[in-house]
Design an enzyme around this catalytic site. Sequence first.
Site, short mmCIF file in Angstrom:
data_model
loop_
_atom_site.label_atom_id
_atom_site.label_comp_id
_atom_site.label_asym_id
_atom_site.label_seq_id
_atom_site.Cartn_x
_atom_site.Cartn_y
_atom_site.Cartn_z
N ASP A 100 -0.62 -12.24 -9.94
CA ASP A 100 -1.01 -11.16 -9.03
C ASP A 100 -1.07 -9.86 -9.84
OD1 ASP A 100 -0.76 -10.50 -5.74
OD2 ASP A 100 -0.28 -8.83 -7.11
N GLU B 224 -6.10 -10.01 -5.02
CA GLU B 224 -5.90 -9.82 -6.46
C GLU B 224 -4.98 -10.90 -7.01
OE1 GLU B 224 -4.19 -8.66 -4.20
OE2 GLU B 224 -2.31 -7.77 -4.80
N1 LIG Z 1 -11.48 -3.80 -5.08
C1 LIG Z 1 -11.00 -4.87 -4.47
N2 LIG Z 1 -9.82 -4.81 -3.87
C2 LIG Z 1 -9.29 -5.91 -3.27
C3 LIG Z 1 -10.00 -7.12 -3.25
N3 LIG Z 1 -9.23 -8.03 -2.60
C4 LIG Z 1 -8.09 -7.39 -2.22
N4 LIG Z 1 -8.11 -6.10 -2.61
C5 LIG Z 1 -7.11 -5.09 -2.46
O1 LIG Z 1 -6.01 -5.36 -3.23
C6 LIG Z 1 -4.92 -4.61 -2.71
C7 LIG Z 1 -3.66 -5.39 -2.81
O2 LIG Z 1 -2.64 -4.52 -2.54
P1 LIG Z 1 -1.17 -4.97 -2.36
O3 LIG Z 1 -1.12 -6.30 -1.69
O4 LIG Z 1 -0.41 -3.86 -1.67
O5 LIG Z 1 -0.60 -5.17 -3.76
P2 LIG Z 1 -0.50 -4.24 -5.04
O6 LIG Z 1 -1.06 -2.89 -4.79
O7 LIG Z 1 -1.13 -4.97 -6.16
O8 LIG Z 1 1.02 -4.16 -5.27
P3 LIG Z 1 1.90 -5.21 -5.92
O9 LIG Z 1 1.28 -6.53 -5.72
O10 LIG Z 1 3.18 -5.08 -5.25
O11 LIG Z 1 1.93 -4.87 -7.36
C8 LIG Z 1 -5.31 -4.25 -1.28
O12 LIG Z 1 -5.53 -2.87 -1.18
C9 LIG Z 1 -6.62 -5.00 -1.06
O13 LIG Z 1 -7.51 -4.27 -0.21
C10 LIG Z 1 -11.31 -7.17 -3.88
O14 LIG Z 1 -12.00 -8.17 -3.89
N5 LIG Z 1 -11.73 -6.01 -4.49
#
Ligand SMILES: Nc1nc2c(ncn2[C@@H]2O[C@H](COP(=O)(O)OP(=O)(O)OP(=O)(O)O)[C@@H](O)[C@H]2O)c(=O)[nH]1
Length: 464
Positions: free
Chosen positions: A335, A378
């Site tokens: 992740d 992610e």
């Molecule tokens: N640009 C983009 N963002 C994505 C995609 N899929 C998911 N996200 C974003 O990824 C972010 C994941 O955030 P969190 O789950 O809070 O995790 P994080 O910010 O990585 O924090 P930690 O995992 O705790 O390190 C969210 O804001 C989703 O909207 C994608 O395909 N593209």
Amino acid sequence: MADIEALNGETFELASNAYRSADNESLAWMRAEAASVLGQIALRTDGDYGRALSEEALRYFEAQQMHDMVANELYMSAFSWWRQRDSQSLKNAEQLFRRSAEAAQRADNPFGVAYAEAGLCGVLEQQGRVAEALQSCRASLPKLKGIWHITEYSTNVNYAAALLANKEPGQAMLILESLAKDWPEWDVGYHGYRYYFIRGQTYAALGHYEAAVSDLNVALNELLEFGDNSWARNNRLIQARFRVEQLVQSLERKTQEAAEKDRRHRLLLVSGVIVTLLLSVIVMLLLRHRRFYRRMAFTDPLTGLANRRSSEARAQEAFAHAKARQQPLFIALLDLDRFKTCNDRYGHDAGDEALKRFAKVADKVLRPGDVFGRWGGEEFLLVLQGVDRDEANTILERLRSAAAAERLKLAPDYPLHFSAGVVGLQHDTEQLAELLTLADQALYQAKEAGRNRSYFAKDYAVLN
Ligand SMILES: Nc1nc2c(ncn2[C@@H]2O[C@H](COP(=O)(O)OP(=O)(O)OP(=O)(O)O)[C@@H](O)[C@H]2O)c(=O)[nH]1
């Protein structure tokens, strides 16, 4: 009369004298002979006058039972009717030819019979009575064979015409071909006209329209060159020319029709080919679309990696394989760290760039046999087969340092770090799902421990 004298001046003069002088009963035979000769000359150009003389001779020969002379007289008379070609004249000619044949029979003169039959062959053919014409032609031709006379030649042409009318153009052409070989001198002149006229029609019946038109043109030229001042002959020539011109026209039409048909066939063929090609292109496009569609069903469109469905299926395969062979297997959930901040600070496009770049780096670092897919957001799934715990760790660290070395265009200050929860296949693992749950818990612990690290789930008895 001027024509007749010009054509047969001397003979006509002598016969006229004899005819005029033999005016008493005792010289009746001489008068009849003279009438016969005069009639034969006259019949060539002036039917009525010739026939009147011939009638006179005939009456005498019949009374005297001179069957040979009767047959001859009747033949000449029939011939003169035949030349007029209208239907009544043809009927008269037929009757006279039949009577001539009977008289020749009585005189025991096979040539006379053959001549009369030859006449019947032509007359019947021109009346469209094909079967009877064929019978007469076949009866006369063997007897005429080898006499090398115009009668043999023209009877063969009439026979060919009858065969053609009987829808036997192949047989007709055989006869015409052998005639051209045996009688080359008849290639020209009035009789050549009829030969080319019939051969042209035979060619047409055989579908050789070009040859047909060319033969009919020859026939036409023959007719035009065959000049004579006689009104009767001119009349016949004009009629014949008219018929030939009509035939040439209709053949030219047929040639055009055949060409048109040929064009339509080609067009049909070409359109068939085009339709087939189009269909092939459509099928090809459909297949490509299907392949693309299938690929898309298993691929994550953003990163080009296996999507969750596909990664899980491949992980399941690897799991079953390793379990069956008791081989080591590690599953890791990766992740990206603080990904939300990347999105928030640099925008969604920057987030996308990070995801794509990470997929690219993984593609470079990992082996082709390793399963690496996008698990969602992610998060990524990594399946490592046939490696022990240390090797699994080394691979993850290699990926970590490669990713950290990346600088993103849209998010230059965002470090491409990730946390990983890793779990190894254990002796008592029943389902892949158990490993996924453990990996998820380990990932949580890696995050909790400060991120940018791998956390291995507790493994009491990992297969190594
Ligand atoms: N640009 C983009 N963002 C994505 C995609 N899929 C998911 N996200 C974003 O990824 C972010 C994941 O955030 P969190 O789950 O809070 O995790 P994080 O910010 O990585 O924090 P930690 O995992 O705790 O390190 C969210 O804001 C989703 O909207 C994608 O395909 N593209």
